[in-house]
Design an enzyme around this catalytic site. Structure first.
Site, mmCIF file in Angstrom:
data_model
loop_
_atom_site.group_PDB
_atom_site.id
_atom_site.type_symbol
_atom_site.label_atom_id
_atom_site.label_comp_id
_atom_site.label_asym_id
_atom_site.label_seq_id
_atom_site.Cartn_x
_atom_site.Cartn_y
_atom_site.Cartn_z
ATOM 1 N N TYR A 61 -1.073 1.644 -8.567
ATOM 2 C CA TYR A 61 -2.303 1.405 -9.297
ATOM 3 C C TYR A 61 -2.788 2.432 -10.309
ATOM 4 O O TYR A 61 -2.508 3.711 -9.845
ATOM 5 C CB TYR A 61 -3.258 0.686 -8.754
ATOM 6 C CG TYR A 61 -4.375 1.583 -7.947
ATOM 7 C CD1 TYR A 61 -3.680 2.332 -6.626
ATOM 8 C CD2 TYR A 61 -5.537 1.943 -8.300
ATOM 9 C CE1 TYR A 61 -4.723 2.954 -5.971
ATOM 10 C CE2 TYR A 61 -6.411 2.752 -7.448
ATOM 11 C CZ TYR A 61 -5.926 3.391 -6.398
ATOM 12 O OH TYR A 61 -6.662 4.270 -5.594
ATOM 13 N N LYS A 84 -0.088 7.309 -6.819
ATOM 14 C CA LYS A 84 -1.272 6.229 -6.590
ATOM 15 C C LYS A 84 -0.862 4.962 -6.123
ATOM 16 O O LYS A 84 -0.814 3.917 -6.917
ATOM 17 C CB LYS A 84 -1.878 6.166 -8.212
ATOM 18 C CG LYS A 84 -3.452 5.941 -8.086
ATOM 19 C CD LYS A 84 -4.169 6.169 -9.217
ATOM 20 C CE LYS A 84 -5.576 6.009 -9.250
ATOM 21 N NZ LYS A 84 -6.579 6.310 -8.329
ATOM 22 N N GLU A 96 -8.455 17.100 -1.268
ATOM 23 C CA GLU A 96 -9.263 16.111 -2.127
ATOM 24 C C GLU A 96 -10.204 15.457 -1.497
ATOM 25 O O GLU A 96 -10.378 15.491 -0.194
ATOM 26 C CB GLU A 96 -8.317 15.348 -3.118
ATOM 27 C CG GLU A 96 -7.543 14.396 -2.359
ATOM 28 C CD GLU A 96 -6.697 13.629 -3.003
ATOM 29 O OE1 GLU A 96 -6.824 13.220 -4.234
ATOM 30 O OE2 GLU A 96 -5.450 12.944 -2.454
ATOM 31 N N LEU A 114 -3.782 13.643 -5.207
ATOM 32 C CA LEU A 114 -3.620 12.683 -6.553
ATOM 33 C C LEU A 114 -3.971 13.588 -7.758
ATOM 34 O O LEU A 114 -5.058 14.115 -7.828
ATOM 35 C CB LEU A 114 -4.577 11.488 -6.520
ATOM 36 C CG LEU A 114 -4.067 10.602 -7.577
ATOM 37 C CD1 LEU A 114 -2.986 9.732 -7.390
ATOM 38 C CD2 LEU A 114 -5.568 9.689 -8.127
HETATM 39 N N1 PDD Z 1 -9.681 7.110 -7.436
HETATM 40 N N2 PDD Z 1 -8.084 11.535 -5.636
HETATM 41 C C1 PDD Z 1 -7.767 10.048 -4.965
HETATM 42 C C2 PDD Z 1 -7.360 10.064 -3.741
HETATM 43 C C3 PDD Z 1 -8.536 9.005 -5.864
HETATM 44 O O1 PDD Z 1 -8.255 7.846 -5.323
HETATM 45 C C4 PDD Z 1 -8.947 9.271 -7.207
HETATM 46 C C5 PDD Z 1 -9.449 8.384 -7.990
HETATM 47 C C6 PDD Z 1 -8.856 10.561 -7.735
HETATM 48 C C7 PDD Z 1 -9.513 11.064 -8.909
HETATM 49 O O2 PDD Z 1 -8.633 10.660 -10.121
HETATM 50 P P1 PDD Z 1 -8.968 10.235 -11.520
HETATM 51 O O3 PDD Z 1 -9.909 11.502 -11.942
HETATM 52 O O4 PDD Z 1 -7.829 10.117 -12.207
HETATM 53 O O5 PDD Z 1 -9.944 8.996 -11.227
HETATM 54 C C8 PDD Z 1 -8.521 11.543 -6.824
HETATM 55 C C9 PDD Z 1 -9.966 5.905 -8.360
HETATM 56 C C10 PDD Z 1 -11.381 6.104 -9.026
HETATM 57 C C11 PDD Z 1 -10.002 4.460 -7.298
HETATM 58 O O6 PDD Z 1 -9.068 4.402 -6.403
HETATM 59 O O7 PDD Z 1 -10.869 3.756 -7.668
#
Ligand code: PDD
Length: 298
Positions: free
Chosen positions: A31, A146, A184, A208
């Site tokens: 996703y 992801k 993270e 991620l």
């Molecule tokens: N999550 N690390 C993880 C495990 C994440 O699920 C996310 C984002 C990020 C940050 O990535 P980005 O800057 O591209 O949003 C890092 C999204 C927002 C979610 O699962 O809702």
């Protein structure tokens, strides 16, 4: 709310998928979450590149090229009311008889997108900062994908909620606790600030690669903010002057409490204030640049 499912736009109440969908049965899918500001998808190329990486990693062929994705996404944005939206894009390996191995021949992937109003963090949260806890990173070794299979992340985030905090910062130990390092957050990336320098963990298989993370490092580089990308050991997290959290929906947030103790002086710090302002400026500039009326060619 209008959603997109397998070629059609429809009200969310009408969207149906098979109980044999491999996303439902195995969590076999990937996703993206894409923020939309003033009806324009932010950093769409970056999100589509990361989507391709996730698809390649699970050997699922991409049903659309970037031009097709852009059209589908723009159409979904246009069909929803809010100016700023939170767009969720989800692909699974499709519907097949239950067998762990990939369906042979391959079946059509399930493609689902929905969009809801984007609520960025309120000013009160930016002023107070947020509380986080730490926990061992017990996820697999492909956190760069992801993946929709988010049970570890769900459980880790819930730990924070139950402790009265907002996010869990993950610490991975490879051999012994002495070289344990930060990866993270359960649903976010984390930066450490020490002696005026921004520290970021490397984009390897254990985290991620955040799109917001990229923007923050680009902003730091463009504004002569000293930064370093390297492994961050757990002790550095606990001794940080500041801790910052980033994600597409949270943008950048100050972490002012960790495991019940203040981070630095317990208030959002100078690095947060500067980066948050630069992030808002960057967002506004990008949107302004891309929402100019079409050029008159006559
Ligand atoms: N999550 N690390 C993880 C495990 C994440 O699920 C996310 C984002 C990020 C940050 O990535 P980005 O800057 O591209 O949003 C890092 C999204 C927002 C979610 O699962 O809702």
């Amino acid at each position: 709310m209008t959603i997109y499912l397998n070629g059609e736009y429809m009200p969310i109440e009408e969207a149906k998928i098979s109980v044999l969908d491999r996303g439902f049965i195995f969590g076999d899918g990937v996703y993206e979450v894409i923020p939309v500001y003033s009806r324009k998808a932010f950093r769409l190329e970056g999100h589509l590149r990361r989507l391709q990486h996730s698809l390649d990693s699970i050997q699922l062929s991409n049903p659309h090229n970037d031009g097709e994705w852009t059209k589908l996404i723009n159409e979904l944005i246009a069909r929803n009311a809010a100016e700023d939206q939170y767009l969720y894009l989800h692909l699974t390996r499709g519907v097949a008889k239950r067998d762990h191995a990939f369906p042979k021949p391959p079946v059509k992937p399930t493609v689902f997108m929905m969009s809801s109003p984007l609520l960025t963090p309120p000013a009160t949260l930016l002023q107070s900062g947020i509380a986080c806890i730490t926990a061992p990173d017990n996820r697999w070794l492909r956190c760069d994908i992801k993946a929709i299979a988010l049970l570890p992340n769900v459980l880790l985030r819930q730990m924070a909620i139950e402790a009265g905090a907002m996010e869990t910062i993950l610490i991975r130990a490879e051999s012994n606790n002495e070289d344990a390092f930060m990866t993270e957050g359960a649903a976010s990336n984390i930066f450490v600030v020490k002696n005026g320098k921004l520290l970021a963990p490397p984009k390897d298989n254990l985290m991620l690669p955040g799109i917001t993370y990229d923007v923050i490092l680009e902003i730091a580089a463009a504004n002569n903010i000293p930064y370093e990308v390297r492994r961050i050991v757990a002790a550095e997290v606990f001794a940080a002057d500041e801790l910052l959290l980033t994600s597409s929906t949270k943008e950048v947030l100050p972490i002012t409490q960790l495991d019940g103790k203040p981070v630095g002086n317990g208030k959002p710090g100078a690095m947060f204030t500067q980066l948050h302002q630069l992030y808002q400026d960057f967002k506004r500039d990008v949107m302004r640049a891309t929402t100019l009326p079409p050029r008159d060619n006559q």
